[in-house]
Design an enzyme around this catalytic site. Structure first.
Site, PDB file in Angstrom:
ATOM      1  CE  LYS A  29      -0.677   2.488  -4.351  1.00  0.00           C
ATOM      2  NZ  LYS A  29      -0.446   1.444  -3.318  1.00  0.00           N
ATOM      3  CB  SER A  58      -1.588  -1.099  -0.116  1.00  0.00           C
ATOM      4  OG  SER A  58      -1.373  -0.285   1.006  1.00  0.00           O
ATOM      5  CB  SER A  94      -2.028   2.934   0.072  1.00  0.00           C
ATOM      6  OG  SER A  94      -1.273   1.997  -0.669  1.00  0.00           O
TER       7      SER A  94
END
Lengths: 100, 489
Positions: free
Chosen positions: B79, B178, B154
């Site tokens: 990420k 997330s 997210s």
């Protein structure tokens, strides 16, 4: 239903947060933040006088390491991402609102 | 599975034995990324050259007889809010566009030390604030299961990267769901570890008392292996639990005989799509058939989780994001004075959702409102932790949906509060500091994946993974029509 946050409140917190918002954004943010705060009324309404607050999942204690020199970022590496640097320091425009 | 139908465990085994080169594995995955990334947009950056060089080094070390580690030659996607030394890290924000971190996050170091090979930095909602990955400054990620739908968020890029077979495993971060919500939307496994189990050093902070790094994978075993690699004490993170990484894979097949499973009443009724609720009840039946006892249990305070979270997380974010001021890194918009420069920089650099949360948090912390909002939310946090503790006195793990619905269409949810409701089942775990995993379990009537959430108390990962393994084994296979539909929505 009283407004949960006024347009002036939004303008004030934007200023505190160093954000500039135009008139149209003020309207949008006031409505959106108002809706979120209205949802939070369920929490606001609870009687929690005897409940202690929790700020963290577990009790934090100071974590110390031995006071011995170790490897750190060099000054150049730390400054490499800065928009402006000079003489080993971060460079910023005039402070205290003085015009240049 | 990976492009070759292989898990991380299988790839590491063939690479470690020298039967297949790490370079070959990486080339195969990079070819798949090249073919499909244009339609998915899982990545902000694909690090093909670095990955090939690292793979060649892994092959060289294996030829020399070195033990390269449990993830030898395994491609991993990271990420883009985790710092990577010398490789751009943006948080999908214009305010950090072009910034090159001078150090690696601890989890990135541990991946490399285990022999894994980072293939790229994945897209996210700006600063991890969102549930659809539509808040990225660099454009949305699409769900590989159905390209007209969001991957969740997210960590949408990390979930999509695994679902699209760009890498068998990836890392995300989970502040209110997330990791678990995008895992559910993309039909993969996603884990939010116990707070403090995984180092946050080098994770760009959103809400420090809630953030936790965790794994995505196609299988429960791969997720457990990846968590073993990244977990364990880190002196560089003051909130890191001073314990070594737990043995998770070793206990995966211990079964659930006698395990007490509680189905959370508040998270299975109103607001949950009937198809999702049906799959969760079927997962409960599967656990019972495997020897667990299953009962409903009320955890009343979780009903207040959403409200408490959307006061606490923005409050912490408003403080954490004060550091993005045009002085030390990232964007600067020139202006005559420093204050004007900071205002111009932050106004140009942050997107609307980030600004919304900064303002909400600033308001919740401001004089006159602190007690009513932030203080009250902290007390609700105590209630949620108490109610979970009471439930865990009677049950070993809890069961709920991961999300109220399956993946929705791009652009389908415009209202912020409606978007926040995606997280009602996942937020309570973050507020309590506990662990939870989302396991794919069947589909809804539109053939979209459903995620079942297994929750466990703090440091209950071993038991959580045992239950996850049983749910995974019982999960109905997705129809071949659905899997063939990948990239052709």
């Amino acid at each position: 239903m009283p407004a949960h946050i006024s347009r002036d409140d939004v303008a004030h917190v934007a200023k505190l947060a160093r954000l500039s918002v135009d008139d149209a954004e003020l309207d949008t943010f006031t409505a959106q933040l108002g809706a979120i705060l209205e949802h939070a009324e369920d929490v606001e309404a609870l009687d929690l006088a005897d409940v202690p607050p929790t700020s963290h999942p577990f009790d934090l204690v100071n974590v110390l390491r031995p006071d011995e020199p170790g490897a750190t970022l060099t000054s150049d590496a730390a400054l490499a991402g800065a928009p402006q640097a000079e003489d080993g320091r971060f460079r910023v425009p005039t402070i205290l609102g003085e015009a240049p | 599975m990976s492009a070759s139908g292989e898990t991380a465990v299988a790839i590491a085994a063939v690479v470690r034995s020298g039967r297949r080169s790490a370079v070959d594995v990486i080339d195969e995955h990079l070819a798949r990324i090249e073919a499909h990334e244009g339609s998915v947009h899982a990545f902000n950056l694909v690090t093909a050259a670095e990955a090939r060089a690292q793979a060649a080094e892994v092959d060289r070390r294996i030829a020399a007889g070195d033990d390269v580690g449990p993830l030898a030659g395994v491609p991993v996607a990271v990420k883009d809010n985790l710092c990577t030394n010398g490789v751009a890290t943006t948080c999908s924000s214009k305010i950090l566009e072009g910034w090159i971190p001078p150090y690696d996050a601890t989890v990135v170091q541990r991946l490399a030390a285990a022999g894994a090979i980072t293939v790229g930095k994945t897209n996210l909602d700006e600063f991890a604030m969102g549930s659809s990955t539509e808040n990225s400054a660099f454009g949305p990620t699409r769900n590989p299961i159905d390209l007209s739908r969001v991957p969740g968020g997210s960590s949408g890029g990390s979930a999509a990267a695994v679902a699209a077979d760009f890498a068998p495993i990836s890392l995300g971060s989970d502040t209110g769901g997330s990791i678990r919500q995008p895992a559910a939307f993309c039909g993969v496994v996603g884990v939010k570890p116990t707070y403090g189990l995984v180092s946050r050093y080098g994770l760009i902070a959103f809400a420090s008392s809630l953030d936790q790094v965790g794994p995505f994978a196609d299988t429960v075993e791969d997720a457990a292996l990846l968590l073993e690699v990244i977990a364990g004490h880190d002196p560089a993170d003051a909130t890191s639990i001073p314990q070594p990484s737990p043995s998770l894979v070793e206990h995966l097949d211990d079964g659930v005989n006698g395990l007490r499973v509680g189905l959370v009443t508040e998270l299975i009724g109103d607001g949950i799509h009937p198809d999702v609720a049906a799959r969760v009840r079927e997962a409960a039946e599967a656990l019972a058939a495997a020897g667990a006892t299953v009962e409903e249990v009320s955890v009343p305070a979780v009903a207040y989780g959403l409200s408490a979270y959307y006061l606490i997380a923005p409050a912490e974010a408003s403080s954490n994001l004060a550091r993005f001021d045009g002085v030390r890194y990232g964007l600067r918009v020139d202006a005559p004075t420093t204050n004007e420069m900071m205002v111009a920089t932050r106004t140009a650099g942050f997107g609307p959702e980030v600004k919304r949360r900064i303002m909400l948090g600033t308001y919740a912390l401001s004089a006159g409102y602190y007690d009513a909002f932030y203080g009250q939310a902290q007390k609700v946090r105590t209630l949620i932790a108490r109610d979970f503790a009471a439930a865990y006195d009677r049950f070993d793990v809890l069961l709920s949906p991961t999300t109220p619905t399956t993946a929705f269409g791009l652009g389908a949810i415009a209202d912020p509060l409606t978007m926040y409701l995606n997280d009602i089942c996942t937020i309570p775990t973050n507020l309590a500091g506990d662990c939870a995993v989302s396991v794919p379990f069947g589909t809804d009537r539109d053939d979209l994946p459903v995620g079942v959430q297994i929750l466990a108390p703090s440091l209950g990962e071993v038991t959580m993974f045992r239950a996850a393994r049983v749910v995974e084994a019982a999960a109905p296979a997705r129809s071949s029509a659905a899997t063939d539909g990948r990239f052709h929505a």
